[in-house]
Design an enzyme around this catalytic site. Structure first.
Site, mmCIF file in Angstrom:
data_model
loop_
_atom_site.group_PDB
_atom_site.id
_atom_site.type_symbol
_atom_site.label_atom_id
_atom_site.label_comp_id
_atom_site.label_asym_id
_atom_site.label_seq_id
_atom_site.Cartn_x
_atom_site.Cartn_y
_atom_site.Cartn_z
ATOM 1 C CG ASP A 124 -7.898 4.631 -4.374
ATOM 2 O OD1 ASP A 124 -9.141 4.596 -4.404
ATOM 3 O OD2 ASP A 124 -7.199 3.959 -5.146
ATOM 4 C CD GLU A 146 -2.921 -0.897 -0.139
ATOM 5 O OE1 GLU A 146 -2.968 0.210 -0.714
ATOM 6 O OE2 GLU A 146 -3.537 -1.900 -0.546
ATOM 7 C CE1 TYR A 178 -6.594 3.092 -0.496
ATOM 8 C CE2 TYR A 178 -4.224 3.118 -0.109
ATOM 9 C CZ TYR A 178 -5.348 2.513 -0.635
ATOM 10 O OH TYR A 178 -5.228 1.311 -1.269
#
Length: 368
Positions: free
Chosen positions: A157, A56, A139
């Site tokens: 996102d 991520e 996020y």
DNA sequence: TAACCGTGGAG
DNA sequence: TCTCCAAGGTT
């Protein structure tokens, strides 16, 4: 504790976007589609929270195809949170070299040290603990909580805002942080409680494969029957996004200084600002001085006789908010001289041991 | 809040 | 060549 006036207004706003929305059917169609078409990506091999975390961070503002080789090398080199915590920052930056946004690597490294020290190397699954770690913003918090720990937390996102702005006809400027918060509140209403991982990833996969910025493939969209923008022919108008500002331009002289036995002088950048702690050839911002004055300047700066031997190809390097124009000069010296704290002499073959930004990699490539 | 923070792909 | 943009975060 009663809700504030502001919270009441925000709830009302979310109501208007979701009141006529069948979230149960939407979840089902989205998740079923995701299970069938989802790409076989390296970070989807298992649910290891550390790997989810690394992926991520790497995927922030970075395309999947770019991340894949970096992710594979990184996990091989640092297989666990503890392994990464035990590494030197220079190793970590070297593994990140070329990926950009190097604060991501330094923050991840810092955070992993904290995980080792405070949580025995186990990535915390408490939302408060996770959210305090460096580099984990709203996020990434939602992504790790949902993907690694199956907990229903929004992960908003660019894909998610594009998809939902179209499906729910939300015309707020997605550059604004308050718009992201609006989407988070919307998703809290419509997220799947039973499979938040597939729900969040499904929204992102949909944005990447079908609900693209340009040429969206609405015909094959699994949730087209819910899409208000499609119904009103406004898909191309959404999402609304303010224009980016033009980059500022900066000119530099770069001094490639080489000894007779082919050692090069490099310097480590500072711990502040752009390209923190990365290496470069000595460079000086220039406004108006010319070539001749630069040669004199270099000799005076290093207090050592340095012989100008020619120019290398100029380098133009575009950052997100900045453009560098590098004029590259080559100099010869008889041998290595004392040049300062943050500087060191390195043989040509050993340059690859140091992390450089892409702008200076372009210079190194000219040495052959 | 808006500026800062990288790089490469795609149209 | 130009513009947008890509699984954003920090200050």
């Amino acid at each position: 504790m009663s809700p504030t006036q502001k919270e009441l207004e925000q709830n009302l706003q979310v109501d208007t976007y979701t009141k006529a929305f069948n979230e149960q059917a939407f979840q089902s169609d989205l998740i079923n589609w995701f299970q069938i078409v989802k790409r076989d990506l390296p970070w989807r091999q298992d649910q290891d929270p550390y790997k989810v975390w690394v992926s991520e961070i790497m995927l922030q503002q970075t395309q999947v195809d770019t991340v894949i080789p970096y992710f594979n090398r990184f996990i091989q080199q640092f297989p666990t949170a503890n392994a990464l915590a035990d590494a030197d920052e220079q190793e970590v930056l070297k593994a990140w070299e070329g990926l950009g946004y190097y604060s991501r690597a330094r923050n991840l490294h810092h955070a992993v040290k904290e995980v080792k020290a405070n949580y025995g190397g186990e990535v915390p699954k408490e939302i408060q603990q996770l959210s305090t770690l460096k580099g984990i913003g709203p996020y990434t918090l939602g992504a790790i909580m949902s993907i690694a720990y199956d907990t229903p937390v929004p992960a908003v996102d660019g894909n998610v805002m594009r998809v939902l702005s179209r499906v729910l006809l939300i015309g707020e400027d997605i550059k604004m942080q308050k718009t992201r918060k609006l989407f988070e509140r919307v998703i809290e209403r419509i997220i799947s409680q039973t499979d938040p991982s597939s729900f969040n990833q499904g929204l992102m996969e949909l944005g990447a494969l079908i609900c693209r910025p340009k040429n969206p493939d609405c015909i094959n969209c699994p949730v087209k029957m819910y899409c208000l923008a499609l119904k009103e022919d406004k898909v191309a108008d959404l999402p609304v996004k303010a224009k980016a500002k033009k980059q500022k331009e900066r000119n530099y002289f770069v001094a490639v200084i080489e000894t007779e036995d082919h050692q090069y002088l490099i310097e480590k950048r500072t711990e502040q600002g752009l390209l923190q702690n990365l290496f470069q050839f000595p460079m000086f911002e220039t406004t108006q001085i010319d070539d001749v004055l630069f040669n004199e300047y270099v000799n005076a700066y290093f207090n050592h006789p340095i012989k100008f031997t020619g120019k290398l190809a100029p380098v133009k390097h575009v950052f997100s908010h900045l453009i560098w124009h590098l004029d590259v000069y080559h100099f010869k010296v008889e041998g290595a001289f004392t040049a300062g704290e943050n500087k060191r002499w390195v043989e040509q073959a050993a340059l690859t041991d140091y992390p450089f930004s892409v702008s200076h990699q372009q210079i190194i490539r000219q040495f052959d």
